[in-house]
Design a protein around this motif. Structure first.
Motif, PDB file in Angstrom:
ATOM      1  N   GLU A 136       0.814  -1.212   0.000  1.00  0.00           N
ATOM      2  CA  GLU A 136       0.000   0.000   0.000  1.00  0.00           C
ATOM      3  C   GLU A 136       0.851   1.267   0.000  1.00  0.00           C
ATOM      4  O   GLU A 136       0.397   2.327  -0.428  1.00  0.00           O
ATOM      5  CB  GLU A 136      -0.926   0.010   1.227  1.00  0.00           C
ATOM      6  N   LEU A 144       3.413   1.839  -1.831  1.00  0.00           N
ATOM      7  CA  LEU A 144       3.907   2.127  -3.171  1.00  0.00           C
ATOM      8  C   LEU A 144       2.937   3.058  -3.891  1.00  0.00           C
ATOM      9  O   LEU A 144       1.722   2.832  -3.896  1.00  0.00           O
ATOM     10  CB  LEU A 144       4.071   0.835  -3.961  1.00  0.00           C
ATOM     11  N   SER A 145       3.462   4.090  -4.490  1.00  0.00           N
ATOM     12  CA  SER A 145       2.645   5.027  -5.243  1.00  0.00           C
ATOM     13  C   SER A 145       2.437   4.506  -6.656  1.00  0.00           C
ATOM     14  O   SER A 145       3.358   3.958  -7.280  1.00  0.00           O
ATOM     15  CB  SER A 145       3.327   6.401  -5.288  1.00  0.00           C
ATOM     16  N   ALA A 146       1.213   4.702  -7.159  1.00  0.00           N
ATOM     17  CA  ALA A 146       0.907   4.246  -8.515  1.00  0.00           C
ATOM     18  C   ALA A 146       1.350   5.245  -9.568  1.00  0.00           C
ATOM     19  O   ALA A 146       1.231   4.978 -10.762  1.00  0.00           O
ATOM     20  CB  ALA A 146      -0.591   3.981  -8.652  1.00  0.00           C
ATOM     21  N   ARG A 147       1.851   6.381  -9.152  1.00  0.00           N
ATOM     22  CA  ARG A 147       2.202   7.438 -10.106  1.00  0.00           C
ATOM     23  C   ARG A 147       3.609   7.275 -10.670  1.00  0.00           C
ATOM     24  O   ARG A 147       3.965   7.971 -11.608  1.00  0.00           O
ATOM     25  CB  ARG A 147       2.081   8.794  -9.427  1.00  0.00           C
ATOM     26  N   ASN A 177       9.251   4.256  -6.755  1.00  0.00           N
ATOM     27  CA  ASN A 177       9.341   4.571  -5.338  1.00  0.00           C
ATOM     28  C   ASN A 177      10.730   4.158  -4.831  1.00  0.00           C
ATOM     29  O   ASN A 177      11.176   3.030  -5.071  1.00  0.00           O
ATOM     30  CB  ASN A 177       8.265   3.817  -4.549  1.00  0.00           C
ATOM     31  N   VAL A 187       5.015  -6.274  -7.921  1.00  0.00           N
ATOM     32  CA  VAL A 187       5.863  -5.107  -8.192  1.00  0.00           C
ATOM     33  C   VAL A 187       6.977  -5.477  -9.166  1.00  0.00           C
ATOM     34  O   VAL A 187       7.257  -6.657  -9.412  1.00  0.00           O
ATOM     35  CB  VAL A 187       6.481  -4.551  -6.880  1.00  0.00           C
ATOM     36  N   GLU A 190       8.224  -0.230  -8.663  1.00  0.00           N
ATOM     37  CA  GLU A 190       6.968   0.199  -9.281  1.00  0.00           C
ATOM     38  C   GLU A 190       5.930  -0.926  -9.201  1.00  0.00           C
ATOM     39  O   GLU A 190       6.261  -2.117  -9.231  1.00  0.00           O
ATOM     40  CB  GLU A 190       7.182   0.573 -10.754  1.00  0.00           C
ATOM     41  N   LEU A 191       4.671  -0.500  -9.122  1.00  0.00           N
ATOM     42  CA  LEU A 191       3.568  -1.465  -9.179  1.00  0.00           C
ATOM     43  C   LEU A 191       3.455  -2.024 -10.594  1.00  0.00           C
ATOM     44  O   LEU A 191       3.666  -1.317 -11.578  1.00  0.00           O
ATOM     45  CB  LEU A 191       2.250  -0.810  -8.782  1.00  0.00           C
ATOM     46  N   SER A 222       1.574  -2.891 -13.798  1.00  0.00           N
ATOM     47  CA  SER A 222       0.354  -2.391 -14.430  1.00  0.00           C
ATOM     48  C   SER A 222      -0.486  -3.551 -14.953  1.00  0.00           C
ATOM     49  O   SER A 222       0.040  -4.599 -15.325  1.00  0.00           O
ATOM     50  CB  SER A 222       0.710  -1.450 -15.586  1.00  0.00           C
TER      51      SER A 222
END
Length: 462
Positions: free
Chosen positions: A389, A391-394, A397, A426, A434-435, A437
């Motif tokens: 949670e 981790l930023s989706a933008r 990180n 990730v 990164e998450l 996609s």
């Protein structure tokens, strides 16, 4: 014609006869189906003589007392009373309990001491009705229909009807071969609005079929709407169903359900308190509902307005200690307003046959546990879930940012990120995390499918 002997076929007990009165007989030259005799017309009394005095009831090679457990005199008297009085009259029930059916018949027809509390107007009305009462003909007629008349004390009398007290039926006219007592032991009522919606008809048919598949007998009133849908659902599933009519069992009502009622008489049971040929009235529909409530182990209401006879059935079931259930509907629908009011009380909300069976069935009749779909991250360790949670989706990180947001140390966060990497949550790009996609639909995934990240749920369960 000589009178047959008392113990042989065609025996004629002296029923309702006064001292010195003669006895009628049975014409052995005529026969009903299954070898049953018909009344000798020469023995029919004048209308002024009242009930067919001195006449017996047809037998099938042995006395009704031996076959059913109720004396012939009592059966004839109860059959006559079903035509003389209206169903569910508690005053009649009290008289019947204190005096017995034979003495009550005599009392109401002016041949004995009047029952306590009976007015002259009431007795005059009974005398007027009694002039046309012919229970022997009624019993012969029900026999020709393939039916029978059962009384309290018969082997197939459902004992749960005794819970009605003085409102208990005087007797029941029944069509069908099944044993009513045994079927009623595992029965449930499904009732509801006559002018039901498509939703109500679908739910009632599903309940009827589902309950029948689980071995339950579906009981209803054979009316339009929910009643008919419940009966049809049970029949379609090859199950058992009982129709309780507000008319005689040979008078299908509504007329549009004549074929359905006939099918139930062949495959299930059709019963009524009223004698053959009797027609329904508005009060008789309401009084019929108490029999449905008492006969069954529980009542399910599918769509009912505030002023609905189905609510009468449900509330009577509550008074009798039976389970009461309701199927919810749209809050904007007036057809469900009565059900929702019932659910605000002591009724239990049900949505399918499994939940009904769980409520009224025995130990082990449990409905399957219902829950939402399992989400992959539901199986993650709490600390791992916090790292995910964080981790930023933008974009990417840094490890230090992830540790700070998740409330863990850098070493702990790094270990959890590698765990998430192995599970496909990730990706790592240099020193940034990164998450993953979601997979594009053009990559072969169907619309609505979850992202293709490997068998992570399976891996987590290990």
């Amino acid at each position: 014609m000589p009178t047959p002997s008392a113990g042989g076929r065609g025996a004629v007990p002296a029923l309702f006869s006064e001292p010195g009165q003669g006895q009628g007989g049975w014409d052995e030259g005529q026969a009903l189906p299954e070898g049953r005799g018909v009344p000798d017309e020469r023995g029919t009394p004048d209308e002024g003589q009242g009930l067919l005095e001195g006449r017996g009831v047809p037998d099938e090679g042995r006395g009704l007392t031996e076959r059913r457990g109720v004396p012939d005199e009592e059966r004839l008297a109860r059959a006559a009373l079903t035509r003389l009085v209206e169903p569910g009259e508690e005053a009649v029930g009290r008289w019947l309990r204190r005096m017995g059916p034979v003495a009550l018949w005599r009392a109401l027809t002016g041949k004995g001491k009047p029952p306590p509390g009976a007015t002259g107007e009431r007795l005059a009305g009974c005398a007027l009705r009694a002039a046309g009462v012919d229970p022997v003909t009624d019993l012969a007629l029900i026999a020709r229909c393939g039916g029978r008349f059962i009384c309290p004390g018969d082997l197939d009398w459902p004992g749960q009807l005794d819970d009605l007290g003085d409102a208990r039926p005087v007797g029941l006219w029944v069509r069908g071969r099944a044993d009513l007592r045994m079927w009623a032991l595992r029965s449930v009522a499904v009732v509801g609005a006559r002018a039901c919606s498509d939703y109500g008809a679908h739910v009632a048919a599903s309940l009827g079929a589902g309950l029948a598949e689980r071995g339950w007998v579906v009981v209803s009133g054979a009316a339009h709407g929910v009643d008919g849908a419940a009966h049809r659902g049970a029949l379609a599933a090859g199950g058992a169903t009982i129709a309780v009519l507000a008319s005689g069992v040979d008078v299908p009502y509504p007329r549009a359900h004549a074929e359905l009622i006939e099918r139930m008489a062949e495959q299930g049971l059709v019963l009524a308190e009223l004698p053959p040929g009797a027609h329904p009235t508005r009060p008789r529909f309401v009084l019929r509902n108490r029999v449905i409530a008492a006969l069954t182990r529980g009542t399910v209401v599918v769509e009912a307005q505030y002023r609905s006879g189905s609510l009468v059935t449900a509330r009577r079931a509550q008074q009798l200690g039976r389970s009461t259930m309701g199927v919810p509907g749209p809050v904007t629908s007036g057809l469900s307003a009565g059900v929702h009011e019932l659910l605000r009380g002591e009724a239990v909300l049900v949505t399918d046959a499994a939940e009904v069976a769980e409520l009224i069935g025995g130990i082990g009749d449990l409905a399957p546990e219902r829950r939402g779909p399992l989400v992959e991250r539901d199986l993650l360790d709490p600390v791992t879930a916090r790292v995910l949670e964080a981790l930023s989706a933008r974009g990417g990180n840094h490890l230090r940012d992830v540790a700070r947001e998740s409330g863990t140390g850098c070493d702990e966060a790094l270990g959890r990120l590698h765990e998430l990497l192995a599970l496909g949550f990730v990706e790592r790009h240099g020193d940034r995390w990164e998450l993953v996609s979601p997979v594009r639909r053009s990559d072969g995934a169907r619309r609505g499918d979850p992202p293709n990240r490997g068998n992570r749920v399976k891996g987590l369960r290990r």
